[in-house]
Design a protein around this motif. Sequence first.
Motif, mmCIF file in Angstrom:
data_model
loop_
_atom_site.group_PDB
_atom_site.id
_atom_site.type_symbol
_atom_site.label_atom_id
_atom_site.label_comp_id
_atom_site.label_asym_id
_atom_site.label_seq_id
_atom_site.Cartn_x
_atom_site.Cartn_y
_atom_site.Cartn_z
ATOM 1 N N GLU A 154 6.377 50.053 -3.324
ATOM 2 C CA GLU A 154 5.071 50.592 -3.747
ATOM 3 C C GLU A 154 4.875 50.347 -5.234
ATOM 4 N N ILE A 155 3.680 49.861 -5.580
ATOM 5 C CA ILE A 155 3.374 49.625 -6.998
ATOM 6 C C ILE A 155 1.987 50.175 -7.309
ATOM 7 N N ASP A 156 1.730 50.344 -8.616
ATOM 8 C CA ASP A 156 0.373 50.728 -9.005
ATOM 9 C C ASP A 156 -0.387 49.462 -9.413
ATOM 10 N N ALA A 157 -1.579 49.635 -9.978
ATOM 11 C CA ALA A 157 -2.417 48.477 -10.293
ATOM 12 C C ALA A 157 -1.809 47.594 -11.386
ATOM 13 N N ARG A 158 -0.783 48.126 -12.077
ATOM 14 C CA ARG A 158 -0.132 47.321 -13.125
ATOM 15 C C ARG A 158 1.267 46.877 -12.696
ATOM 16 N N TRP A 159 1.497 46.815 -11.425
ATOM 17 C CA TRP A 159 2.735 46.340 -10.807
ATOM 18 C C TRP A 159 3.950 47.234 -11.094
ATOM 19 N N GLN A 160 3.674 48.460 -11.603
ATOM 20 C CA GLN A 160 4.813 49.355 -11.875
ATOM 21 C C GLN A 160 5.205 50.092 -10.597
ATOM 22 N N THR A 161 6.501 50.213 -10.376
ATOM 23 C CA THR A 161 6.999 50.940 -9.204
ATOM 24 C C THR A 161 6.940 52.439 -9.513
#
Length: 471
Positions: free
Chosen positions: A301-308
């Motif tokens: 799972e990531i957010d819109a900035r590719w952070q987990t």
Amino acid sequence: MQQYEVIVIGAGPAGYVCAIRCAQLGFKVACIDKWVNARGKPALGGTCLNVGCIPSKALLDSTHHVHFLSEQAGRHGLKISGLEVDIPTMQKRKDKVVQTLTRGVASLLKKNKVDVYAGTARFLGEQRIHVGQLDGPSEELQGEHIVIASGSKPSTLPDIEVDNDRVLDSTGALNLQEAPERLGIIGAGVIGLEMGSVWNRLGSEVIILEALAEFLPAADRTVSKEAFKILGKQGLDIRMNCLVQGVQVTSDKVAVSYSLNGAEQLLEVSKLVIAVGRMADTTDLDLEAVGIKTNQKGFIEIDARWQTSVENVYAIGDVVGGAMLAHKGSEEGMALAEQLASQHAHINYEAIPWVVYTWPEIAWVGRTEQQCKSDGIPCRTGEFPFRALGRAHAMDDTGGLFKIVCEQDSDRILGAHILGPSASELICEAVVAMESELCAEDLARMVHAHPSLSEGMHEAALAADQRAIHF
Ligand code: FAD
Ligand code: NAD
């Protein structure tokens, strides 16, 4: 313990591109990859270069020549007698292409001063990675930012064991040394169609069993219907609505029992390929050790900035799901690197092209007419067949069509769909148009070289306003 500003796990198209871009931006970078090739040597480039995009296209190109020589050359006045197909030589050429390109990735990483570790990465802490090296003592690395680009592996079906002898995954299907008499494939997706085309052209009878009722549902219906007909004429026996119930392997055959519209069926083949999708490869990472969350399907799972779910740990490429394509992963790699360097980073996920490398090729970008309708977006379409193009006739390659989908009132291009020769190259014009938010009218007013296949895009744009000239 070695310290890095960025540690990238995985040297596939997502990971190695990210590592190079990070190094270009001045970061101290490590890239770790566990891939070992058939000769037992570490190899970079991930699935794409080793067992995916590149070897499959090498075989598709070789077998396209076979098809030309056996089916079309005569029409050009070329008399070919005694054509011999030497599959082991074809396979060696494919392996050489792979070797050249994987070595190329190694030299690119070296040129950009990325430290490459051949081994398996595992999380020890949020910023600590253990590397079980393939040919040396294990190492511990510390990274300010960690990028997971560990890719994907073939999905399996319950109770069907892939032995890569009789029951193959995509890698097994790429490595056959002779054409099986009857090749069964489960899954009429991208791999099923590409591998089916390769072995069909080399003489196998190919039967593809697909669970869905609709062929290539991601493609526009006009294109998928036409592709189904053309591929069927080439000899791909694609059976829709098939529910596979079991597989029995004996010394000389594989028996697949399935039901088709409620009726029990039995298919006996010499080899069976399982091509039912791919799943995230997070096997060795020990994500639980640091609490990196995955979704129900196993993708990170990531957010819109590719952070987990863990700060400063990012994920890109196939391991996060979405379009499982090399170019999508590479763009994420570049964008993430630029974001880490506090630059502007953006990917337009609406404008990612898809290509199925059958012949004719199937390529699309953006929305289908059906998606527009189901999303309530009023649209117009323009279609143009390859058989109305002079260049297609000169090439003796007239199957397929162009289709442009544009917004009803604004005329903005929402999608483009091509079934035809070199669709993989032709789709690029539509990507540029969509990225530039062009209208069909813009394409209609641009000069396209004559005679060229690109004139089909021009005419489809004219057709969106019902003023195509040549059809
Ligand atoms: P990968 O390429 O899978 O690379 C991940 C890397 O991470 C691997 O090298 C792996 O060894 C490494 N790794 C994993 N875990 C660890 C660990 N714990 N420690 C160290 N290293 C680790 N896409 C296209 O766009 N066009 C095509 O024509 C195309 N054709 C394909 C044909 C086939 C037969 C297949 C199977 C796939 C094809 N694809 C194609 C899909 C494409 O290969 C993938 O989308 C792409 O490779 C994903 O890139 P990635 O970097 O995310 O992952
Ligand atoms: P896919 O998702 O393209 O197709 C899998 C097909 O198998 C689907 O049509 C699905 O309905 C069918 N299926 C699933 N379970 C089934 C079952 N039990 N019985 C019968 N059919 C079943 O997956 P793939 O072809 O395995 O390829 C995996 C991924 O690799 C693709 O999604 C794509 O992202 C990537 N790839 C891309 C290219 C390319 O870009 N040219 C080429 C090959 C692979």
